[in-house]
Design an enzyme around this catalytic site. Structure first.
Site, mmCIF file in Angstrom:
data_model
loop_
_atom_site.group_PDB
_atom_site.id
_atom_site.type_symbol
_atom_site.label_atom_id
_atom_site.label_comp_id
_atom_site.label_asym_id
_atom_site.label_seq_id
_atom_site.Cartn_x
_atom_site.Cartn_y
_atom_site.Cartn_z
ATOM 1 N N CYS A 72 -18.162 -31.980 2.835
ATOM 2 C CA CYS A 72 -18.824 -31.586 1.537
ATOM 3 C C CYS A 72 -18.773 -32.724 0.451
ATOM 4 C CB CYS A 72 -18.307 -30.257 0.803
ATOM 5 S SG CYS A 72 -18.468 -28.939 2.032
ATOM 6 N N HIS A 116 -19.866 -29.844 -6.696
ATOM 7 C CA HIS A 116 -20.147 -29.307 -5.480
ATOM 8 C C HIS A 116 -20.096 -27.791 -5.500
ATOM 9 C CE1 HIS A 116 -20.040 -28.310 -1.325
ATOM 10 N NE2 HIS A 116 -18.886 -28.029 -1.239
ATOM 11 N N ASN A 132 -23.401 -22.768 -0.252
ATOM 12 C CA ASN A 132 -22.752 -24.078 0.116
ATOM 13 C C ASN A 132 -23.719 -24.749 0.917
ATOM 14 O OD1 ASN A 132 -21.234 -26.146 0.603
ATOM 15 N ND2 ASN A 132 -19.502 -25.066 0.790
HETATM 16 N N1 COA Z 1 -17.375 -9.100 2.719
HETATM 17 C C1 COA Z 1 -16.468 -8.238 2.418
HETATM 18 N N2 COA Z 1 -15.149 -8.467 2.714
HETATM 19 C C2 COA Z 1 -14.756 -9.827 3.064
HETATM 20 C C3 COA Z 1 -15.668 -10.649 3.329
HETATM 21 C C4 COA Z 1 -17.151 -10.536 3.219
HETATM 22 N N3 COA Z 1 -18.113 -11.244 3.220
HETATM 23 N N4 COA Z 1 -15.274 -11.874 3.568
HETATM 24 C C5 COA Z 1 -13.824 -11.573 3.676
HETATM 25 N N5 COA Z 1 -13.740 -10.201 3.179
HETATM 26 C C6 COA Z 1 -12.361 -9.624 2.999
HETATM 27 C C7 COA Z 1 -11.068 -9.919 3.705
HETATM 28 O O1 COA Z 1 -11.186 -9.587 5.202
HETATM 29 C C8 COA Z 1 -10.008 -9.740 3.037
HETATM 30 O O2 COA Z 1 -9.637 -8.281 3.412
HETATM 31 P P1 COA Z 1 -8.316 -7.550 3.699
HETATM 32 O O3 COA Z 1 -7.627 -8.014 2.107
HETATM 33 O O4 COA Z 1 -8.580 -6.506 3.926
HETATM 34 O O5 COA Z 1 -7.751 -8.459 4.713
HETATM 35 C C9 COA Z 1 -10.641 -9.659 1.563
HETATM 36 O O6 COA Z 1 -11.842 -9.708 1.712
HETATM 37 C C10 COA Z 1 -9.872 -10.811 0.523
HETATM 38 O O7 COA Z 1 -10.225 -11.775 1.333
HETATM 39 P P2 COA Z 1 -9.884 -13.523 0.795
HETATM 40 O O8 COA Z 1 -10.205 -14.461 1.678
HETATM 41 O O9 COA Z 1 -8.535 -13.017 0.276
HETATM 42 O O10 COA Z 1 -11.041 -13.458 -0.259
HETATM 43 P P3 COA Z 1 -10.892 -14.605 -1.543
HETATM 44 O O11 COA Z 1 -11.044 -13.824 -2.794
HETATM 45 O O12 COA Z 1 -10.162 -15.695 -1.345
HETATM 46 O O13 COA Z 1 -12.567 -14.955 -1.256
HETATM 47 C C11 COA Z 1 -13.718 -16.792 -0.173
HETATM 48 C C12 COA Z 1 -12.891 -15.475 -0.312
HETATM 49 C C13 COA Z 1 -14.043 -17.577 1.131
HETATM 50 C C14 COA Z 1 -14.664 -16.541 -1.027
HETATM 51 C C15 COA Z 1 -12.973 -17.826 -1.294
HETATM 52 O O14 COA Z 1 -11.369 -17.896 -0.498
HETATM 53 C C16 COA Z 1 -13.320 -19.218 -1.077
HETATM 54 O O15 COA Z 1 -14.499 -19.503 -1.920
HETATM 55 N N6 COA Z 1 -12.659 -20.167 -0.705
HETATM 56 C C17 COA Z 1 -12.965 -21.521 -0.719
HETATM 57 C C18 COA Z 1 -14.315 -21.833 0.013
HETATM 58 C C19 COA Z 1 -14.661 -23.170 0.014
HETATM 59 O O16 COA Z 1 -14.425 -23.855 -1.255
HETATM 60 N N7 COA Z 1 -14.981 -23.776 1.154
HETATM 61 C C20 COA Z 1 -15.706 -25.086 1.185
HETATM 62 C C21 COA Z 1 -14.844 -26.002 0.658
HETATM 63 S S1 COA Z 1 -16.109 -27.069 0.697
#
Ligand code: COA
Length: 313
Positions: A113, A240, A270
């Site tokens: 990214c 980004h 993204n």
């Molecule tokens: N729909 C519904 N629930 C979902 C889901 C979806 N698409 N994806 C994950 N979940 C669930 C998980 O299974 C978890 O459930 P659990 O608590 O029963 O285990 C819950 O949601 C929370 O998951 P978590 O990963 O802690 O959520 P989060 O608040 O961290 O959000 C992201 C997840 C991916 C949106 C977030 O972590 C993020 O944006 N991370 C950085 C991503 C990024 O920047 N990536 C690229 C870098 S370039």
């Protein structure tokens, strides 16, 4: 010292739009969850005939037009991509063929990214040392081809598209500074590893999120310090586009209201190396970014890699 400035921007987005509601039909997710956790409402997904090269070439043509230049004027092509069309030749060479530029250096940069910021840094140094006066820096991705469409934790996040800029030699900057970093100790948190998972994106979302917020906060400070600039001198944050909450945290660090932040993650998801030039092009074309404005570009991605550019537009 030969300075450089962005003199044209362009973009290309696939026609097909996939909404959160459509994803609800495919995996166990909801529009509400995706909106709240990421800010994403929809993403563009490439059709069968759309490739990293075809979208990159379209965006590049648009950027050349905006700069009042032709492919004949190009001295180098730098393509940032995580999704090259083939292992080799580089997708930059395909773009060169499609554009019909003269023989010149053309190569891909892989910094996930952060790739577009890496490309901008390389291009600026090429111009500064007299390598040539006009460089195309492109970010283009078909991430939909490396997404596991049955994994709800990743498939809702990504989209396809391309953005491009023309960087030209100038007497005045332009690009005020660029800053690049990588730390390979975290490579396992965000990866595509064919032997582990069959060549799909795999991410420890939570840990990536925390690292992104901290790291981007630090690079904002580093960039301002290098230019002896106060955060209030920045007119626009062009970040980004991974997650609305990460973007908002960086905006708070800069004490910028969200009206001064270019946000496209809601419409594009993204798009990795394409996300910063896509956002930049949008705000230039809709008239928000004006000549003379100070822009902070930043990105964070797999590797981890991260980088920033401070620009007087
Ligand atoms: N729909 C519904 N629930 C979902 C889901 C979806 N698409 N994806 C994950 N979940 C669930 C998980 O299974 C978890 O459930 P659990 O608590 O029963 O285990 C819950 O949601 C929370 O998951 P978590 O990963 O802690 O959520 P989060 O608040 O961290 O959000 C992201 C997840 C991916 C949106 C977030 O972590 C993020 O944006 N991370 C950085 C991503 C990024 O920047 N990536 C690229 C870098 S370039």
């Amino acid at each position: 010292m030969i300075h450089s400035a962005i003199t044209g921007t362009g973009s290309c987005l696939p026609e097909r739009v996939v909404t959160n509601q459509e994803l609800e039909e495919m995996v166990d997710t909801t529009d509400e969850w995706i909106r709240e956790r990421t800010g994403i409402l929809q993403r563009h997904i490439a059709g069968e005939k759309e490739t990293t090269a075809s979208m990159g070439a379209k965006a590049a043509r648009e950027a050349l037009d905006a700069a009042g230049l032709a492919p004949d004027d190009v001295d180098m092509i730098v393509l940032a991509t995580t999704t090259p069309d083939r292992i080799f030749p580089s997708t930059a060479c395909h773009i060169q063929r499609e554009l019909g530029t003269p023989v010149c250096p053309a190569f891909d940069v892989q910094a996930v990214c952060s790739g577009f910021i890496y490309g901008l840094d390389i291009a600026r140094r090429f111009i500064a040392t007299g390598g040539g006066g006009t460089v195309l820096v492109i970010g283009s991705e078909v991430l939909s081809r490396i997404v596991d469409w049955s994994d709800r934790s990743t498939c809702v996040l990504f989209g396809d598209g391309a953005g491009a800029v023309v960087l030209q030699a100038r007497d005045e900057p332009g690009i005020l500074s660029t800053h690049l970093h990588a730390d390979g100790r975290y490579d396992h948190l965000l990866q595509v590893s064919p032997e582990v998972n069959g060549a799909f994106i795999e991410m420890k979302g939570n840990e990536v999120f925390r690292m992104a917020v901290n790291t981007l906060g630090r690079i904002v400070d580093e960039t301002l310090e290098a230019n002896q600039m106060d955060r209030h001198e920045v007119d626009w944050l062009v970040p980004h586009q991974a997650n609305h909450r990460i973007i908002a945290a960086t905006a708070r660090k800069l004490d910028l209201p969200m009206e001064r932040v270019v946000v496209t993650v809601d419409q594009h998801g993204n798009t990795s190396a394409a996300s910063v030039p896509l956002a930049l092009n949008q705000a230039v074309r809709d008239g928000r970014i004006q000549s003379g404005d100070v822009l902070m570009l930043e990105a964070f991605g797999g590797g981890f890699t991260w980088g920033s550019a401070l620009i007087r537009y």
